[in-house]
Every structure is written in C-alpha cells, then in structure tokens.
Design an enzyme around this catalytic site. Sequence first.
Site, short mmCIF file in Angstrom:
data_model
loop_
_atom_site.label_atom_id
_atom_site.label_comp_id
_atom_site.label_asym_id
_atom_site.label_seq_id
_atom_site.Cartn_x
_atom_site.Cartn_y
_atom_site.Cartn_z
N ASP A 105 0.84 -1.20 0.00
CA ASP A 105 0.00 0.00 0.00
C ASP A 105 0.88 1.25 0.00
O ASP A 105 1.77 1.38 0.83
CB ASP A 105 -0.89 -0.02 1.25
CG ASP A 105 -1.77 1.22 1.34
OD1 ASP A 105 -2.07 1.81 0.28
OD2 ASP A 105 -2.14 1.59 2.47
N ASP A 111 -4.17 3.90 2.89
CA ASP A 111 -5.59 3.58 3.07
C ASP A 111 -5.80 2.11 3.45
O ASP A 111 -6.93 1.65 3.59
CB ASP A 111 -6.40 3.93 1.81
CG ASP A 111 -6.06 3.04 0.62
OD1 ASP A 111 -5.09 2.25 0.70
OD2 ASP A 111 -6.76 3.14 -0.41
N ASP A 124 -1.97 -1.05 -3.73
CA ASP A 124 -2.27 -0.27 -4.93
C ASP A 124 -1.11 -0.34 -5.91
O ASP A 124 -0.06 -0.91 -5.63
CB ASP A 124 -2.60 1.18 -4.54
CG ASP A 124 -1.61 1.74 -3.53
OD1 ASP A 124 -0.40 1.57 -3.75
OD2 ASP A 124 -2.05 2.32 -2.49
N ASP A 130 -5.04 -9.43 -15.68
CA ASP A 130 -6.19 -10.32 -15.58
C ASP A 130 -7.31 -9.74 -16.42
O ASP A 130 -7.56 -8.54 -16.37
CB ASP A 130 -6.64 -10.33 -14.10
CG ASP A 130 -7.04 -11.70 -13.61
OD1 ASP A 130 -7.84 -12.34 -14.28
OD2 ASP A 130 -6.57 -12.09 -12.52
N ASP A 136 -9.76 -15.03 -16.92
CA ASP A 136 -10.53 -15.55 -15.79
C ASP A 136 -11.61 -16.53 -16.28
O ASP A 136 -12.30 -16.25 -17.27
CB ASP A 136 -11.18 -14.36 -15.07
CG ASP A 136 -11.78 -14.74 -13.74
OD1 ASP A 136 -11.04 -15.22 -12.87
OD2 ASP A 136 -13.00 -14.53 -13.56
N GLU A 194 -7.38 -19.55 -17.36
CA GLU A 194 -7.73 -20.23 -16.11
C GLU A 194 -8.76 -21.30 -16.49
O GLU A 194 -9.95 -21.02 -16.62
CB GLU A 194 -8.33 -19.26 -15.09
CG GLU A 194 -8.54 -19.95 -13.74
CD GLU A 194 -9.64 -19.35 -12.88
OE1 GLU A 194 -9.63 -19.60 -11.67
OE2 GLU A 194 -10.52 -18.65 -13.41
N HIS A 233 -4.67 -17.12 -5.29
CA HIS A 233 -5.52 -16.35 -4.37
C HIS A 233 -6.86 -17.03 -4.10
O HIS A 233 -7.71 -16.45 -3.44
CB HIS A 233 -5.75 -14.95 -4.95
CG HIS A 233 -6.56 -15.00 -6.21
ND1 HIS A 233 -6.05 -15.42 -7.42
CD2 HIS A 233 -7.87 -14.72 -6.45
CE1 HIS A 233 -7.00 -15.40 -8.34
NE2 HIS A 233 -8.12 -14.97 -7.78
N ASP A 234 -7.07 -18.22 -4.64
CA ASP A 234 -8.34 -18.92 -4.44
C ASP A 234 -8.22 -20.15 -3.54
O ASP A 234 -9.22 -20.82 -3.29
CB ASP A 234 -8.92 -19.38 -5.79
CG ASP A 234 -9.36 -18.22 -6.67
OD1 ASP A 234 -9.87 -17.23 -6.12
OD2 ASP A 234 -9.20 -18.31 -7.90
C1 GLC Z 1 -11.61 -16.91 -10.89
C2 GLC Z 1 -10.83 -16.09 -9.90
C3 GLC Z 1 -11.61 -15.99 -8.63
C4 GLC Z 1 -12.94 -15.34 -8.91
C5 GLC Z 1 -13.70 -16.10 -9.98
C6 GLC Z 1 -14.86 -15.32 -10.51
O1 GLC Z 1 -11.68 -18.24 -10.53
O2 GLC Z 1 -9.55 -16.63 -9.72
O3 GLC Z 1 -10.91 -15.28 -7.65
O4 GLC Z 1 -13.70 -15.30 -7.75
O5 GLC Z 1 -12.88 -16.36 -11.09
O6 GLC Z 1 -14.42 -14.24 -11.29
MG MG Z 2 -3.69 2.09 -1.04
#
Ligand code: GLC
Ligand code: MG
Length: 510
Positions: A20, A24, A28, A97, A198, A256, A317-318
């Site tokens: 950051d 905040d 970013d 992304d 995605d 993905e 991140h999932d």
């Molecule tokens: C993908 C992303 C995930 C998101 C989902 C819907 O799987 O990695 O974080 O929630 O798509 O966009």
């Molecule tokens: Mg910030």
Amino acid sequence: MSAWWRDAVLYEVYVRSFMDSDGDGTGDLAGIRSRLPYLRDLGVDGLWLTPFYPSPGHDHGYDVSDYVDVDARFGSLGDFDALVADAHELGLRVVVDIVPNHTSSEHPWFRNAIADPQHPDRARYVFRPGRNGGPPNNWTSAFGGPAWSLDEASGEWYLHLFAPEQPDLDWHNPQVRRDFEDVLRFWLDRGVDGFRIDVAQALFKAPDLHDVEEPSPRTWHVDWHTGVGQPELHTLYERWRELVDGYDGDRILVGEIVLGDQATIAQYVSPGRLHLAFNFALLHEAWDAEAMRDVVDRTRAALEPIGAAATWVFENHDVTRLPTRYGGGRDGLARARAAMLLLLALPGTAFLYQGQELGLEEVELADELRQDPIFFRTNGARPGRDGCRVPLPWTREPPAYGFTSGTPWLPMPETWSDGSVAAQEGDPDSMLTLTQRALSRRPDGPFSWLESAPGTLVFRRRDTICAVNVDAVELPLPGGELLLASAPGVVDSLPPNTAAWVRAPEGATT
Ligand code: GLC
Ligand code: MG
C-alpha cells in the site's frame, strides 16, 4: 531459441494485498511499483496482476464495472503506465487479468439491461423466463446457491455462475465478442505482455441451458459439469491468439481452465489457441509421491504431443496456503519448501503466488472479518478465500509490517515478524533465500524420471537431478555437487519432507 513463456516463472500479485502506498490500508499500483526491485531480486520473469479495474468489489475486483480504467482505490491509468514502464525497465513482464465471463452488476451494460428490458444491452446477458415459479434451470453458482437471480421488475431471471453481483455475459452475442477485442487492444496498446483469462472455460453456455446434476456440496475446484466448455471457445481463442500475435513482443494468453482432465485442457492450448493454461492438478494433490508423479506424467502425456508448454501451480488467491494444506506447522513448512524445489525444477512455466516465497500459512480469520462471497453464500459452510489474501509482511513490525502506514484491510497475524521479508532477507536458511537461489539456477533441458524408492521422486533435467523425499525413511542422494537443499544440514541423503538439486558428475547416467 524457445519463447520466454515456455519456461518462465510468473509471480501473482494480489493487488489489494501486495503493498500500500497511500495509507488507506489497501494495496495499490504505486505500492507494487515501489516493490518491483524485490521481484527482480527474487528472480521471477514477470508478474500477473489481479484485477485493478473499477469495481464495487463484491468479489474483490472480479466484478468489473469498467474494463478500460483503473479503480481509484488502486490508482490511475498514469500509475499503471508507470508501473509497466518500470517493470519493463527491470526486465519484468506484466500480465493482466481479464474477466470476460461476467461483468459487475454495476457495469453500465447491466444497469441498462435492468432499467429497460427493451434496451439492446439486455442481450449482452443471459435473461430467461423462470420455470414452475423458480429459476430457468438447476444450475448452481460456484459460490453456493442457485446460479440465477430474479429481475423482479421484468419477472425474468439472469444467470450468474458466481455471485449475483457478477451477471454472466452472453458470448453468443457478437457485440460482446467485439467489445472484448477492444478491451484486449486497449491494454495491449498500453504495453501489457499478456492476459490471464478468468474462468476461461466457461464463457459460452450450452444454448439450450439444459439441467445438469452437479456434485454436491459444490467445491471450488470440481470439474464443472454445468453447460460450459463449449466448442465455440476454441474459435474465440484462435481469434484472440491472432489478435495478440499481431503485436510485437511475444505476448501471451493464459487461460484459467478449472478442469482436472489434462486431455481437455490440452484442447485449449493446441496450436493457434492459448499459449498456456493453468494446471491446477498439483494444487489439488496431497503431499503424496505417487499422486504427484501421476500428475506430472498425465500432464506431459497430454501436452507434449501437441507441443504445448506445461504449467505448474501450487498456490493462488483462491486456495488455502500450501504449508497449511500440507499439514501446517514445521512439517507443513518443510513440505512447502521441498515443493518449491520440485516446482522450479519441473519442465514448463511455474506460477508463484505472493507470499509463497515466504512460506506464509493460511490465516484464521474471525467470521466477522470475512469478506469472501463464498462465506456468505454458503452461510459459513465454506470459509472462503480471505485467509490466503492477508497482506504481505515486509518489515518485522506489527501490526502492519510495513505493508501500510494505515490499517491493513485484513488484520495481519501477530506472529508474522519472523516470516517477514525483512527477517528472511539475507538469512541463508530462510524460504525466501531458498526461493531466490532456486530461481537463479533453474534447471532446463529434457526431463526424465530416474528410478527411486516408493515415497520419493527423482528426475533429471540435463545435468541437474531433482530429488524429493516425500515420505520415505531416507533418500540417498546421487553423487555429485549438492546445489541446493530445501532444509539445512543435508549432505548426502534426504530425510522425509525435503528436496535437493544435485549436479551430476560429467558423463554420469544416473
Ligand atoms: C476466478 C478467480 C476468482 C474469482 C472467480 C470469478 O476463478 O480466480 O478469484 O472469484 O474467477 O471471477
Ligand atoms: Mg492504497
């Protein structure tokens, strides 16, 4: 010379949690820019940025309300340009992304569609009359609950494979396809090195929207039986490939593709289609030598005949952080360190998720802190993904560990001091140092298994042997120079939960 993306290492930056710059509490673009030297020193080839576009944030940016701008909370287009320029200066690629399956419900297209059923934007989405007073079919949302919500004003339902705030686009509508070509061009013109697509296997739905029995309870990663994976996708990606190839600089499309079947994944990366597809097979396996060997074999068997490059992913991140998935504590961390040497020795492109190089564990969060729609849509039955999205600890000082001068958007554990970048940098035994060293000498060349005892994995890439003792009593190392070991004290044999790279003596065959 082989294309850069066939054996690269790309580092996933979860934008709101990396760094950051403005206090905040939310990461970013300027924050990321300030830490690019860290990524260069780590030794990755580039970064993949999770969505930073304007978004109400119901799914933390995967609900986009404007595809060609930057959300004010993350900065501006100027900040984005500066980030790309600096990254390129440092020799780092930047992959962004793109979220084509659905928009945000706040996107002007969807607002128009809801405000007036006669509006042409209505046809960009999947609106249908209900059936017997309920939704048009039995599809469920990946986040829990039905995949349809009622538009009360018109009495019709709209489809959302994820949250209701993420209405699915109708990819059979040529206008949608034209719009996304413009979006791709917009970012390509700004210099991005490629796109992570995605939910890339779900854009087209079976036109008859037939009922499908999904496994229940739904988990994140089961193969999606719902009428997705339509053949039209391949035509679309051939078109996108042409578009991207029309630019200089070897830019890429990474899909993905949330599927377990390698042969199906292979269709997406056959010649003229996507460059790469995430391979989540290792990410779903336990710490089990036979299972992991099988994943490697199945992947290679599907991809090599068509000349496609493999990819390997242990974290993103999932999913729950790897040390935690591997049992947590000392063993979990030891296994995650060994897995790092495995990951970086396998043939193909590796994806690292921020914090994986620090060995961060999943964070237990109190329910009232959770933000992931999965938690809410399953009434807490599935805790959701917040625990792997806690901001990165840069310095030793709690509570914000240098991530922000304000309050981090998710609280960071009190115990993270020793796991911070500052604590690990320069420590010869740290996971950060291990990762750095591995990245600076990744093996290359043809892959072959070497015979080894059950519970172990041993393979060779040119003159480097990668040996992993998953759960055998002991794995004697082959003769040669020990290049790197995942645990301190390794000399000529590996205890369980460790891995090593050994340079085979000239002319040796094992
Ligand atoms: C993908 C992303 C995930 C998101 C989902 C819907 O799987 O990695 O974080 O929630 O798509 O966009
Ligand atoms: Mg910030």
